[in-house]
Design a protein around this motif. Structure first.
Motif, PDB file in Angstrom:
ATOM      1  N   ALA A 228     133.990  36.469  30.731  1.00 48.88           N
ATOM      2  CA  ALA A 228     132.580  36.103  31.261  1.00 48.88           C
ATOM      3  C   ALA A 228     133.290  35.366  32.518  1.00 48.88           C
ATOM      4  N   GLY A 231     135.509  34.465  34.788  1.00 50.15           N
ATOM      5  CA  GLY A 231     135.606  35.959  35.766  1.00 50.15           C
ATOM      6  C   GLY A 231     135.569  37.196  35.822  1.00 50.15           C
ATOM      7  N   ASP A 232     135.598  37.200  34.536  1.00 50.76           N
ATOM      8  CA  ASP A 232     136.388  38.926  34.434  1.00 50.76           C
ATOM      9  C   ASP A 232     134.502  39.744  34.446  1.00 50.76           C
ATOM     10  N   LYS A 233     134.699  41.043  35.358  1.00 51.98           N
ATOM     11  CA  LYS A 233     133.970  41.466  36.408  1.00 51.98           C
ATOM     12  C   LYS A 233     133.448  42.641  34.831  1.00 51.98           C
ATOM     13  N   MET A 236     130.829  40.483  32.396  1.00 49.37           N
ATOM     14  CA  MET A 236     130.246  39.527  33.926  1.00 49.37           C
ATOM     15  C   MET A 236     128.826  40.596  33.840  1.00 49.37           C
ATOM     16  N   GLU A 237     129.300  42.200  33.425  1.00 44.56           N
ATOM     17  CA  GLU A 237     128.323  43.032  34.159  1.00 44.56           C
ATOM     18  C   GLU A 237     127.357  43.030  33.359  1.00 44.56           C
ATOM     19  N   ARG A 240     125.244  40.474  32.959  1.00 46.46           N
ATOM     20  CA  ARG A 240     123.912  40.762  34.015  1.00 46.46           C
ATOM     21  C   ARG A 240     122.929  41.877  32.956  1.00 46.46           C
TER      22      ARG A 240
END
Ligand SMILES: [Zn+2]
Length: 315
Positions: A228, A231-233, A236-237, A240
């Motif tokens: 995360a 910057g791995d989407k 990160m999700e 989140r």
């Protein structure tokens, strides 16, 4: 030699730490070893030997300590000094304080659940010097909570107050929680839950192999964090989502208690940077008026908060 040292024992699900602390909760020396979950008496004996050894190194005996505090990963009756039930080992109804008092020739033995001990440690030695009304949240393998109001730990009728991890946060797609119920915060935002979501993400993502080849991190909450922050989407999700669930639970708690601060401990809380933006976004929507403006803090006691917490049990 420090006058009136305190003995501290933090029995965890996998490891145990014994230590000597001064009056300010500073750990002078500690010994760490594996927890033996089969036989409580065998394990307590090891704890007693370990604490005696520390005392000898500091030119004292366990009878010369100011007292001994013990934190347990279990439901406890702190007034009677009894372990009521420990899910990690199945131990039940053990007179912990009495056993150690006799074995270590030290009448002042205090026992508390580990999460409550952390909150008491924070109150006495950490951010509690500034904040007298706070919610303590441990986000680790599981999720635990404790409520400090007006500088007092709220225990509730059955010592069950602050069971923050079992607030319900998901009604549509609830996951089963180790407590047996569904949709609990612990089932959706603990380190275990984040690790599981990370595993599912990697399995369902055709580029997963590439991702893991480039970053050979463990497939757990820590590995997910590492991806995360790169910057791995997908990673990160996952954080989140965990933040959203934490936000839903914290909103309910701050609406009920209006604390000055929410203090986080436990390994996953080290990722508060990834979690906080979404927690704040939910609070903005779901907390009443200023209740959502509670200060967020990481514990002042560090990674081994429960050991300082055990020391804090000795008045
Ligand atoms: Zn639960």
């Amino acid at each position: 030699m420090v006058i009136s040292m305190i003995g501290a024992i933090d029995i965890g699900g996998t490891k145990t730490i014994t230590g000597l602390a001064d009056q300010n909760g500073q750990i002078l020396e500690q010994i760490k070893f594996e927890s033996c979950t089969e036989n409580w008496e065998t394990h307590f004996e090891r704890c007693a030997e370990s604490l005696s050894k520390l005392c000898k190194r500091h030119q004292t005996e366990t009878s010369g300590l100011k007292g001994i505090g013990i934190s347990l990963p279990a439901m406890t009756d702190s007034e009677k000094g009894i372990l009521v039930y420990a899910p990690f080992s199945g131990w039940r109804d053990i007179p912990v304080a009495e056993w150690f008092a006799r074995r270590l020739n030290q009448p002042a033995v205090y026992v508390e659940n580990d999460v409550n001990a952390c909150a008491l440690g924070e109150l006495k030695f950490g951010h509690g010097r500034t904040y007298k009304d706070f919610l303590w949240i441990t986000v680790s393998t599981g999720i635990g909570g404790a409520v400090v109001a007006d500088a007092r730990l709220i225990t509730g009728w059955h010592h069950l107050a602050g069971e923050f991890g079992h607030l319900k946060v998901e009604r549509v797609h609830p996951r089963r929680c180790p407590c047996g119920q569904e949709g609990c915060l612990e089932a959706h935002a603990s380190g275990t839950a984040i690790g599981k979501a990370f595993q599912e993400y990697l399995l369902s993502n055709p580029e997963a192999e590439q991702i893991l080849k480039a970053h050979p991190y463990p497939v757990d909450a820590y590995g997910c964090r590492m991806l995360a922050v790169k910057g791995d989407k997908g990673a990160m999700e996952i954080y989140r989502q965990a933040g959203r669930y934490l936000g839903i639970a914290i909103a309910q708690a701050v609406n009920l208690l209006n604390p000055q601060a929410v203090i986080f401990g436990g390994g996953v809380s080290a990722s508060l940077d990834l979690l906080e933006p979404e927690i704040r976004r939910v609070l903005e929507k779901e907390a009443v008026h200023q209740a959502g403006r509670a200060v967020f803090l990481y514990t002042a006691l560090g990674y081994e908060a429960a050991l300082a917490g055990a020391a804090a049990l000795v008045p």
